[in-house]
Design an enzyme around this catalytic site. Structure first.
Site, PDB file in Angstrom:
ATOM      1  N   ASN A 104       0.872  -1.182   0.000  1.00 35.88           N
ATOM      2  CA  ASN A 104       0.000   0.000   0.000  1.00 35.88           C
ATOM      3  C   ASN A 104       0.904   1.226   0.000  1.00 35.88           C
ATOM      4  O   ASN A 104       1.493   1.566   1.032  1.00 35.88           O
ATOM      5  CB  ASN A 104      -0.895  -0.038   1.255  1.00 35.88           C
ATOM      6  CG  ASN A 104      -1.735   1.217   1.378  1.00 35.88           C
ATOM      7  OD1 ASN A 104      -1.760   2.064   0.483  1.00 35.88           O
ATOM      8  ND2 ASN A 104      -2.440   1.344   2.507  1.00 35.88           N
ATOM      9  N   LYS A 155       0.142   4.214  -0.197  1.00 39.01           N
ATOM     10  CA  LYS A 155      -0.502   5.396   0.418  1.00 39.01           C
ATOM     11  C   LYS A 155      -0.267   6.614  -0.484  1.00 39.01           C
ATOM     12  O   LYS A 155      -0.268   6.462  -1.699  1.00 39.01           O
ATOM     13  CB  LYS A 155      -0.008   5.586   1.854  1.00 39.01           C
ATOM     14  CG  LYS A 155      -0.211   4.309   2.680  1.00 39.01           C
ATOM     15  CD  LYS A 155      -0.047   4.490   4.153  1.00 39.01           C
ATOM     16  CE  LYS A 155      -0.286   3.154   4.855  1.00 39.01           C
ATOM     17  NZ  LYS A 155      -0.167   3.215   6.302  1.00 39.01           N
ATOM     18  N   HIS A 178      -9.564   1.086   4.837  1.00 44.43           N
ATOM     19  CA  HIS A 178      -8.297   1.289   5.552  1.00 44.43           C
ATOM     20  C   HIS A 178      -8.542   2.219   6.739  1.00 44.43           C
ATOM     21  O   HIS A 178      -9.346   3.139   6.654  1.00 44.43           O
ATOM     22  CB  HIS A 178      -7.251   1.880   4.599  1.00 44.43           C
ATOM     23  CG  HIS A 178      -5.878   1.843   5.191  1.00 44.43           C
ATOM     24  ND1 HIS A 178      -5.459   2.769   6.123  1.00 44.43           N
ATOM     25  CD2 HIS A 178      -4.854   0.975   5.023  1.00 44.43           C
ATOM     26  CE1 HIS A 178      -4.220   2.463   6.491  1.00 44.43           C
ATOM     27  NE2 HIS A 178      -3.836   1.380   5.836  1.00 44.43           N
ATOM     28  N   GLU A 183      -6.943   4.605   7.874  1.00 42.30           N
ATOM     29  CA  GLU A 183      -6.738   6.040   7.599  1.00 42.30           C
ATOM     30  C   GLU A 183      -7.967   6.642   6.948  1.00 42.30           C
ATOM     31  O   GLU A 183      -8.300   7.803   7.166  1.00 42.30           O
ATOM     32  CB  GLU A 183      -5.479   6.212   6.727  1.00 42.30           C
ATOM     33  CG  GLU A 183      -4.213   5.971   7.547  1.00 42.30           C
ATOM     34  CD  GLU A 183      -3.051   5.387   6.781  1.00 42.30           C
ATOM     35  OE1 GLU A 183      -3.034   5.454   5.537  1.00 42.30           O
ATOM     36  OE2 GLU A 183      -2.143   4.834   7.445  1.00 42.30           O
ATOM     37  N   GLU A 238      -5.396  -4.982  10.486  1.00 42.49           N
ATOM     38  CA  GLU A 238      -4.348  -3.981  10.702  1.00 42.49           C
ATOM     39  C   GLU A 238      -4.627  -3.238  12.004  1.00 42.49           C
ATOM     40  O   GLU A 238      -5.422  -2.286  12.020  1.00 42.49           O
ATOM     41  CB  GLU A 238      -4.339  -2.958   9.557  1.00 42.49           C
ATOM     42  CG  GLU A 238      -4.033  -3.545   8.197  1.00 42.49           C
ATOM     43  CD  GLU A 238      -3.472  -2.485   7.255  1.00 42.49           C
ATOM     44  OE1 GLU A 238      -2.344  -2.688   6.788  1.00 42.49           O
ATOM     45  OE2 GLU A 238      -4.128  -1.457   7.017  1.00 42.49           O
TER      46      GLU A 238
HETATM   47  P1  13P Z   1       3.028   0.387   7.670  1.00 40.79           P
HETATM   48  O1  13P Z   1       3.532  -0.893   7.085  1.00 40.79           O
HETATM   49  O2  13P Z   1       3.761   1.595   7.192  1.00 40.79           O
HETATM   50  O3  13P Z   1       2.915   0.296   9.167  1.00 40.79           O
HETATM   51  O4  13P Z   1       1.517   0.571   7.120  1.00 40.79           O
HETATM   52  C1  13P Z   1       0.641  -0.469   7.218  1.00 40.79           C
HETATM   53  C2  13P Z   1      -0.573  -0.143   6.444  1.00 40.79           C
HETATM   54  O5  13P Z   1      -1.348   0.718   6.810  1.00 40.79           O
HETATM   55  C3  13P Z   1      -0.816  -0.885   5.195  1.00 40.79           C
HETATM   56  O6  13P Z   1      -2.078  -0.654   4.709  1.00 40.79           O
END
Ligand code: 13P
Length: 252
Positions: free
Chosen positions: A11, A13, A97, A99, A169
């Site tokens: 991901n 982001k 997700h 976020e 997660e």
């Molecule tokens: P990190 O691997 O940077 O902790 O992020 C995890 C994540 O949110 C994947 O969707």
């Protein structure tokens, strides 16, 4: 080897400009060995079309999006529809997700609609669930994740549900460098699988891919992936370096 599909999804982001994204995808293509692991690049929207061409011909490398709108089309300025994603070669869409739940206030009810439209277009939702730190400290993490899954997924018929990938997660492990221990991950994954078995039967539960996400890196991936109910990872930060990402892919 577990029966279910093994997946490592990166991901990205909100990272990488156009050229940087192309370079990263090319670097991953060069380093990737043929294997049974499905590798997904979940990139920002601007990359999808060009990276779709870069990964063409690598059969276990797939394209993912990080979100989509819940409606077919229309006056939703700034949004991207599932049909548009499908048209540029997307196979997987991350839905829910943490976020997006946090910063864009996405509710379980909204996520249920997004799951539906992604399935309708013939793509696979990667449905994210996970608790915040205060919920774990209050020992309510199992219940919270159970509700997230029930509310957003349990309206699906078995023949729809079998296309779902789940990603657990824990929010406290995302981007913090503080990963869940393999035991914590396994506990939750087994809990989820038992929940799926109650709703959809043992066979479907056993066939469902459940990924772990939250500070997965080249050093801890092996221990996490060795857990009986951890079928791979959803990787944030470590997916932005080809070498690290491919090491994670090679960790099964
Ligand atoms: P990190 O691997 O940077 O902790 O992020 C995890 C994540 O949110 C994947 O969707």
């Amino acid at each position: 080897m577990k029966k279910r599909q093994l997946i490592v999804a990166g991901n990205w982001k909100m990272n990488k400009n156009y050229e940087e994204g192309r370079d990263l995808a090319k670097d991953i293509v060069e380093r990737l060995q043929p294997s049974q692991v499905i590798v997904i690049l979940a990139t920002p929207f601007i990359h999808l079309n060009s990276i779709s061409n870069i990964i063409k011909g690598v059969s276990n490398l797939k394209l993912g999006a990080q979100n989509c709108h819940q409606e077919e089309s229309g006056a939703y300025t700034g949004e991207v529809s599932s049909g548009m994603l499908k048209s540029v070669g997307v196979d997987y869409v991350i839905v829910g997700h943490s976020e997006r739940r946090e910063y864009f206030e996405e509710s379980d009810a909204l996520l249920a609609k997004k799951v539906n439209i992604v399935l309708e277009k013939g793509m696979t939702p990667i449905f994210c669930c996970g608790e915040k730190l205060e919920v774990r400290e209050a020992n309510q993490h199992l219940e919270l994740v159970e509700n997230q899954i029930k509310n957003a997924l349990f309206h699906l018929l078995p023949e729809e549900f079998e296309k779902i990938v789940i990603a657990y997660e824990p929010v406290w492990a995302i981007g913090t460098g503080k990963t869940a221990s393999p035991e914590q991950a396994q506990e939750m994954h087994l809990y989820i699988r038992n929940l799926l078995a109650k709703q959809y039967g043992e066979e479907l539960a056993q066939a469902t891919t459940i990924l772990y996400g939250g500070s997965v890196n080249a050093g801890n991936a092996k221990d996490l992936f060795q857990q009986a109910d951890v079928d791979g990872g959803l990787v944030g930060g470590a997916s932005l370096k080809a070498e690290d990402f491919v090491m994670i892919v090679n960790s099964f």
